[in-house]
Design an enzyme around this catalytic site. Structure first.
Site, PDB file in Angstrom:
ATOM      1  N   SER A  68       0.796  -1.237   0.000  1.00  0.00           N
ATOM      2  CA  SER A  68       0.000   0.000   0.000  1.00  0.00           C
ATOM      3  C   SER A  68       0.825   1.283   0.000  1.00  0.00           C
ATOM      4  O   SER A  68       0.258   2.358  -0.170  1.00  0.00           O
ATOM      5  CB  SER A  68      -0.936   0.019   1.207  1.00  0.00           C
ATOM      6  OG  SER A  68      -1.979  -0.881   0.999  1.00  0.00           O
ATOM      7  N   LYS A  71       0.379   3.415  -2.925  1.00  0.00           N
ATOM      8  CA  LYS A  71      -0.791   4.301  -3.062  1.00  0.00           C
ATOM      9  C   LYS A  71      -0.412   5.783  -2.973  1.00  0.00           C
ATOM     10  O   LYS A  71      -1.122   6.652  -3.466  1.00  0.00           O
ATOM     11  CB  LYS A  71      -1.825   3.955  -1.982  1.00  0.00           C
ATOM     12  CG  LYS A  71      -2.387   2.539  -2.122  1.00  0.00           C
ATOM     13  CD  LYS A  71      -3.205   2.151  -0.893  1.00  0.00           C
ATOM     14  CE  LYS A  71      -3.725   0.717  -0.990  1.00  0.00           C
ATOM     15  NZ  LYS A  71      -4.453   0.314   0.248  1.00  0.00           N
ATOM     16  N   TYR A 195      -3.871  -2.411 -10.092  1.00  0.00           N
ATOM     17  CA  TYR A 195      -3.732  -2.226  -8.640  1.00  0.00           C
ATOM     18  C   TYR A 195      -2.832  -3.315  -8.033  1.00  0.00           C
ATOM     19  O   TYR A 195      -1.889  -3.017  -7.291  1.00  0.00           O
ATOM     20  CB  TYR A 195      -5.131  -2.227  -8.002  1.00  0.00           C
ATOM     21  CG  TYR A 195      -5.120  -2.251  -6.498  1.00  0.00           C
ATOM     22  CD1 TYR A 195      -4.889  -1.103  -5.761  1.00  0.00           C
ATOM     23  CD2 TYR A 195      -5.330  -3.445  -5.803  1.00  0.00           C
ATOM     24  CE1 TYR A 195      -4.859  -1.135  -4.376  1.00  0.00           C
ATOM     25  CE2 TYR A 195      -5.315  -3.487  -4.419  1.00  0.00           C
ATOM     26  CZ  TYR A 195      -5.070  -2.332  -3.716  1.00  0.00           C
ATOM     27  OH  TYR A 195      -5.030  -2.366  -2.344  1.00  0.00           O
ATOM     28  N   TYR A 247      -4.619   3.691   8.156  1.00  0.00           N
ATOM     29  CA  TYR A 247      -5.994   3.178   8.303  1.00  0.00           C
ATOM     30  C   TYR A 247      -6.555   3.493   9.692  1.00  0.00           C
ATOM     31  O   TYR A 247      -6.370   4.608  10.177  1.00  0.00           O
ATOM     32  CB  TYR A 247      -6.038   1.661   8.001  1.00  0.00           C
ATOM     33  CG  TYR A 247      -5.213   1.314   6.794  1.00  0.00           C
ATOM     34  CD1 TYR A 247      -5.619   1.765   5.530  1.00  0.00           C
ATOM     35  CD2 TYR A 247      -4.023   0.609   6.883  1.00  0.00           C
ATOM     36  CE1 TYR A 247      -4.857   1.495   4.416  1.00  0.00           C
ATOM     37  CE2 TYR A 247      -3.257   0.338   5.766  1.00  0.00           C
ATOM     38  CZ  TYR A 247      -3.677   0.788   4.551  1.00  0.00           C
ATOM     39  OH  TYR A 247      -2.916   0.534   3.456  1.00  0.00           O
ATOM     40  N   VAL A 265       1.197  -3.759   3.803  1.00  0.00           N
ATOM     41  CA  VAL A 265       1.178  -5.060   4.484  1.00  0.00           C
ATOM     42  C   VAL A 265       2.436  -5.891   4.227  1.00  0.00           C
ATOM     43  O   VAL A 265       2.588  -6.960   4.799  1.00  0.00           O
ATOM     44  CB  VAL A 265      -0.071  -5.927   4.163  1.00  0.00           C
ATOM     45  CG1 VAL A 265      -1.304  -5.384   4.830  1.00  0.00           C
ATOM     46  CG2 VAL A 265      -0.244  -6.128   2.689  1.00  0.00           C
TER      47      VAL A 265
HETATM   48  N1  GLN Z   1      -2.324  -5.151  -1.913  1.00  0.00           N
HETATM   49  C1  GLN Z   1      -2.850  -5.132  -0.571  1.00  0.00           C
HETATM   50  C2  GLN Z   1      -4.348  -5.314  -0.593  1.00  0.00           C
HETATM   51  O1  GLN Z   1      -4.976  -4.850  -1.494  1.00  0.00           O
HETATM   52  C3  GLN Z   1      -2.489  -3.816   0.041  1.00  0.00           C
HETATM   53  C4  GLN Z   1      -2.988  -3.669   1.461  1.00  0.00           C
HETATM   54  C5  GLN Z   1      -2.023  -2.952   2.351  1.00  0.00           C
HETATM   55  O2  GLN Z   1      -0.824  -2.888   2.103  1.00  0.00           O
HETATM   56  N2  GLN Z   1      -2.525  -2.472   3.466  1.00  0.00           N
HETATM   57  O3  GLN Z   1      -4.920  -5.909   0.285  1.00  0.00           O
END
Ligand code: GLN
Length: 312
Positions: A68, A71, A195, A247, A265
């Site tokens: 993530s 992003k 994505y 988050y 993650v």
């Molecule tokens: N690619 C992961 C997902 O879509 C990214 C989530 C994350 O890093 N928090 O679940």
């Protein structure tokens, strides 16, 4: 009298040594099979100061899945492409819910709360994809990373992308739900394909801290002086990182660390000390919010020892 500048080499080395000894390491992300087997004993930290000096500790040059954290870069690119029109299809408020939650989407007619939860990031990716082939969009994301990190060796990891596609049931649900409200312009499979691939980009702490410099230095590369984005946009992206970058753990991160940050993650966190440093940390074990457990603790120590919290 101003206090002497912190001895960053020493601080970074000491934090890496302390983190190595800790036994509370958290667990690697289980829902992406390719990440589940990553060794949680790894730890890396890289801090790049205003002069461009890299201070590194532990496994700072081992590539990991940025997940993530990507992003932040897709948001930067989407704002460059469509400007403030982006905010018609994604909000700017913290969600207080887990990164892959669907609950708010029904009440809010398919408009995700912010660009960093999964639904929001999928909507941002969809904006980047419109009018392009998926390969072109992915090429653009990689080229941007090569430019800001000054490193053309950065790649996506096909095995991680395929692994996530196989088990990405929640992301398919989120994307289909948004599509039903007309929030996505492109076919769900294509938006998700892009994505999953940008989440699969592998970078080391050093590469990530290099890439984050434009956020730490008012939109510019502090070494070359080249502008990447406007200072105002960098400030706004930092604001979103502070309020939404972890988050439903964003409040806790702001409280303990006091720096804009974006987690993934894969166990990485990109953090920004405005005007002072671009920072990347990696420890694959996660806490209950899906953020790096030791990564957060390491940043808490760093912010304390340097006095870099944006809250004074
Ligand atoms: N690619 C992961 C997902 O879509 C990214 C989530 C994350 O890093 N928090 O679940």
């Amino acid at each position: 009298m101003s206090s002497p500048p912190p001895d960053l080499d020493l601080i970074v080395r000491e934090i890496a040594a302390e983190m190595r000894l800790r036994t509370d390491r958290g667990e690697a992300a289980k829902y992406i099979p390719e990440l589940a087997g990553v060794d949680v004993n790894q730890f890396g930290l890289a801090v790049i100061d205003r002069e461009g000096v890299v201070h590194k500790g532990g496994d700072a040059d081992v590539p990991f899945s940025i997940q993530s954290i990507s992003k932040v870069f897709t948001l930067t690119l989407a704002l460059g492409l469509v400007g403030d029109r982006l905010w018609k299809r994604v909000g700017r408020e913290p969600s207080g819910d887990p990164f892959n939650s669907i609950v708010q989407l029904e009440h809010e007619r398919g408009i995700p709360r912010n660009p960093f939860i999964n639904a929001g990031a999928i909507a941002v990716t969809d904006a980047l994809l419109s009018g392009h082939q998926p390969k072109e969009t992915l090429g653009e994301i990689l080229r941007f990373l090569h430019f800001v990190a000054e490193d053309p060796s950065i790649r996506m990891d096909e095995a991680v992308a395929a692994s996530e596609k196989r088990t990405g049931f929640r992301n398919f649900a989120l994307a289909n739900y948004m599509k039903s409200f007309g929030v996505l312009e492109n076919p769900v499979e294509l938006a998700l394909g892009v994505y999953f691939h940008h989440c699969s980009i592998a970078m080391s702490c050093i590469q990530l801290a290099m890439a984050g410099r434009y956020l730490a230095y008012g939109g510019r590369n502090p070494t070359t002086g080249l502008s990447v984005i406007s200072a105002e946009r960098a400030r706004r992206i930092n604001a979103l990182m502070l309020t939404c970058g972890h988050y439903d753990g964003s409040g806790e991160f702001a409280y303990r660390v006091g720096l804009p940050g974006k987690s993934g993650v894969g166990g990485g966190i990109l953090a920004v000390a405005p005007g002072r440093a671009s920072i990347a940390v990696w420890a694959p074990g996660l806490d209950r919010w899906g953020n790096s457990h030791l990564g957060r603790i390491a940043l808490e120590h760093l912010a304390k020892r340097t006095g870099w919290s944006i809250f004074g």
